[in-house]
Write an enzyme that holds these catalytic residues in place. Structure first.
Site, PDB file in Angstrom:
ATOM      1  N   ASP A   1       0.831  -1.192   0.000  1.00  0.00           N
ATOM      2  CA  ASP A   1       0.000   0.000   0.000  1.00  0.00           C
ATOM      3  C   ASP A   1       0.873   1.253   0.000  1.00  0.00           C
ATOM      4  OD1 ASP A   1       0.467   0.921   2.797  1.00  0.00           O
ATOM      5  OD2 ASP A   1      -0.570  -0.923   3.324  1.00  0.00           O
ATOM      6  N   LYS A   2       0.242   2.389  -0.230  1.00  0.00           N
ATOM      7  CA  LYS A   2       0.963   3.658  -0.382  1.00  0.00           C
ATOM      8  C   LYS A   2       1.845   3.965   0.813  1.00  0.00           C
ATOM      9  CE  LYS A   2      -1.447   7.435   0.143  1.00  0.00           C
ATOM     10  NZ  LYS A   2      -0.781   8.160   1.262  1.00  0.00           N
TER      11      LYS A   2
END
Length: 208
Positions: A50-51
């Site tokens: 994820d980011k």
């Protein structure tokens, strides 16, 4: 596609970078993506980060290999460094090891160890929040599945939210043995091709 045209890249994804090559959610203010770092066409990440997570990505245009390494049925291990707060007790560590019941599924058992000291890794930009009165600890966790935000959800479920998350190894399991691809030699934002010896990890296992 001919196997001679297959590409295999290792990338050290920095914090805040999307694990994709385009960001269609906000055209006027696009977020950093893999395209800002990697100029190789038609490769895709094997699994995702994820980011807010950092670390090792394997990218390839070999579809069968991508499926084999990312599908949970094959149980290939991924290893993470996880900074949590506060310092987890043995009961919480054992819960993570045995598997945690989340809202929609039960996680598989994981290998988890509490590190004696912080790992030697580059500082994050921006740094994590710091609370003077709340100590933090580092865990090394190895999972054999990679569901959405799974590590973060697991540590939160046992009462120790994740502050920082970095994947440091992707394992390939063959005949009971595990060989790891690692971040060795890659600074945040750097990528490289797999070496011939690393490619041998997949020999006789898929069409490389």
């Amino acid at each position: 596609m001919s196997k001679n045209n297959y590409r295999y890249l290792l990338f050290n994804k920095p914090y805040g970078v999307l694990c994709q090559f385009t960001d269609n959610s906000n055209p006027e203010n696009p977020r950093p993506t893999l395209k800002d770092y990697i100029n190789v066409p038609d490769v895709y990440s094997v699994g995702r980060l994820d980011k807010d997570s950092e670390g090792l990505l394997l990218l390839t245009n070999n579809g069968p290999l991508k499926h084999r390494l990312s599908h949970r049925q094959f149980a290939h291990p991924r290893t993470y460094l996880v900074q949590v707060e506060p310092i987890p007790n043995e009961m919480a560590l054992n819960q993570l090891r045995q598997g945690v019941t989340l809202k929609d599924y039960q996680t598989r058992p994981a290998k988890v160890r509490l590190l004696d000291s912080p790992p030697s890794i580059p500082p994050r930009d921006p740094p994590i929040r710091y609370r003077k009165t709340v100590p933090t600890a580092w865990l090394e966790m190895t999972l054999t599945e990679g569901r959405n935000r799974q590590v973060r959800r697991m540590t939160a479920a046992v009462g120790y939210p994740t502050l920082r998350l970095m994947r440091i190894a992707i394992g390939v399991q063959k005949k009971g043995n595990i060989r790891n691809l690692t971040l060795e030699g890659l600074k945040p934002g750097q990528w490289r091709e797999l070496t011939p010896s690393e490619l041998m990890i997949f020999k006789d296992w898929t069409n490389i």
